[in-house]
Write an enzyme that holds these catalytic residues in place. Structure first.
Site, PDB file in Angstrom:
ATOM      1  N   TYR A  67       0.772  -1.400   0.020  1.00 28.15           N
ATOM      2  CA  TYR A  67       0.072  -0.189   0.035  1.00 28.15           C
ATOM      3  C   TYR A  67       1.003   1.180  -0.100  1.00 28.15           C
ATOM      4  O   TYR A  67       1.514   1.468   1.249  1.00 28.15           O
ATOM      5  CB  TYR A  67      -0.987  -0.053   1.391  1.00 28.15           C
ATOM      6  CG  TYR A  67      -1.970  -1.228   1.330  1.00 28.15           C
ATOM      7  CD1 TYR A  67      -2.394  -1.708   0.165  1.00 28.15           C
ATOM      8  CD2 TYR A  67      -2.522  -1.461   2.421  1.00 28.15           C
ATOM      9  CE1 TYR A  67      -3.153  -2.629   0.343  1.00 28.15           C
ATOM     10  CE2 TYR A  67      -3.459  -2.475   2.499  1.00 28.15           C
ATOM     11  CZ  TYR A  67      -3.779  -3.046   1.538  1.00 28.15           C
ATOM     12  OH  TYR A  67      -4.781  -4.034   1.570  1.00 28.15           O
ATOM     13  N   LEU A 219     -19.178  -2.158   0.733  1.00 27.96           N
ATOM     14  CA  LEU A 219     -20.073  -1.644   0.012  1.00 27.96           C
ATOM     15  C   LEU A 219     -19.801  -1.826  -1.279  1.00 27.96           C
ATOM     16  O   LEU A 219     -20.280  -1.120  -2.227  1.00 27.96           O
ATOM     17  CB  LEU A 219     -20.376  -0.053   0.403  1.00 27.96           C
ATOM     18  CG  LEU A 219     -20.981   0.306   1.660  1.00 27.96           C
ATOM     19  CD1 LEU A 219     -20.955   1.760   1.722  1.00 27.96           C
ATOM     20  CD2 LEU A 219     -22.126  -0.418   1.877  1.00 27.96           C
ATOM     21  N   GLY A 221     -19.621  -3.302  -5.343  1.00 29.75           N
ATOM     22  CA  GLY A 221     -20.258  -4.118  -5.869  1.00 29.75           C
ATOM     23  C   GLY A 221     -21.742  -3.696  -5.949  1.00 29.75           C
ATOM     24  O   GLY A 221     -22.606  -4.804  -6.504  1.00 29.75           O
TER      25      GLY A 221
END
Length: 293
Positions: A67, A219, A221
């Site tokens: 990341y 949350l 798709g």
């Protein structure tokens, strides 16, 4: 808001590796720049979110050295080191970032060894508590393929004392079963939410085995119709759609551990408040209809 009031102490923990963690944790991915690449726009704000999470009682942070790359781990170290005794930091290996921000597989023994050492250095640790091997046969979701070689390489690093526990991410049920023949699998991290239900059976099996399941993209798709349905339920409860989505996951199964990410202290506190949101049975029924919408 006063600290430690967001996460009730009773009945909200589960064993991760061999340590109890609150079921509502924090995912650090969004602390990096756009596309999880480069530095954050506001480094001070990123550090503030991490410190606020710990002050609120979070003791499970999910991160990875890819990341940024390196950015989120360096932020975690700057904000929180020396770490609280009860803090479990879970990291992830199996990928590297290209100069164009692409996600590329990094499965060789040498690459995995490098990734473990990068995580150790950037987090300021002598041993990683939990390391998830992320399958990269398909960047967008689980796909069959053998994890024997990379998992064996990670197990060797575990035997050397650099890693305490090993988990799997972005994997199929078969890969988990095969992996359990090589080493104990401490957790599984896959995409799952109210409308993305492919792992329903897997979650139930892992619950029977006492293995934590860590869903990402709570949350992700949702169709516009499903999002509207979730928002309608949230308004009924005077809650945010994210709070309802997280509360549904917490009620879905006791082995579910959540790692919602945010770069905002306000949103962090809203997310953590989901731990005290109990969804009545009629609301659970409404949400099932949303899932089918």
């Amino acid at each position: 808001m006063t600290s430690r009031h967001h996460i009730p102490a009773a009945g909200t923990t589960f064993i991760l590796g061999d340590r109890p963690v609150h079921r509502l944790g924090y995912g650090a991915m969004q602390l990096a720049g756009p596309g999880v690449f480069g530095p954050p726009k506001d480094r001070g704000a990123a550090l503030a979110v991490l410190r606020a999470a710990i002050e609120a009682g979070v003791n499970h942070i999910d991160t990875s050295d890819f990341y940024g790359p390196h950015i989120t781990n360096q932020l975690i170290r700057e904000a929180l080191h020396p770490y609280r005794d009860d803090l479990v930091i879970v990291t992830k290996v199996g990928a590297v970032r290209g100069e164009d921000a692409s996600w590329q597989p990094a499965f060789s023994a040498a690459q995995l060894r490098q990734a473990v050492h990068d995580n150790l250095r950037n987090l300021g640790l002598e041993r990683l508590e939990v390391v998830n091997l992320r399958a990269m046969f398909d960047v967008h979701g689980p796909a069959e393929g053998s994890l024997e070689a990379p998992l064996t390489a990670l197990a060797e690093l575990q035997q050397q004392g650099l890693v305490r526990h090993i988990g799997l991410s972005n994997v199929t049920a078969r890969q988990i079963t095969d992996g359990q023949r090589i080493c104990r699998i401490a957790c599984v991290q896959n995409q799952y939410n109210l409308v993305h239900r492919h792992d329903d059976g897997l979650i139930d099996q892992l619950a029977r085995d006492g293995v934590p399941y860590v869903p990402f993209f709570p949350l992700g798709g949702f169709s516009p119709l499903q999002s509207a349905g979730l928002s309608a339920v949230a308004r009924q409860l005077d809650a945010t759609p994210m709070q309802v989505a997280l509360a549904w996951l917490l009620q879905r199964s006791p082995n579910v551990l959540l790692i919602p990410g945010t770069s905002s202290v306000t949103h962090l506190r809203e997310n953590l408040a989901a731990s005290s949101l109990v969804l009545p049975q009629e609301v659970m029924g409404q949400l099932e209809q949303v899932a089918g919408g």
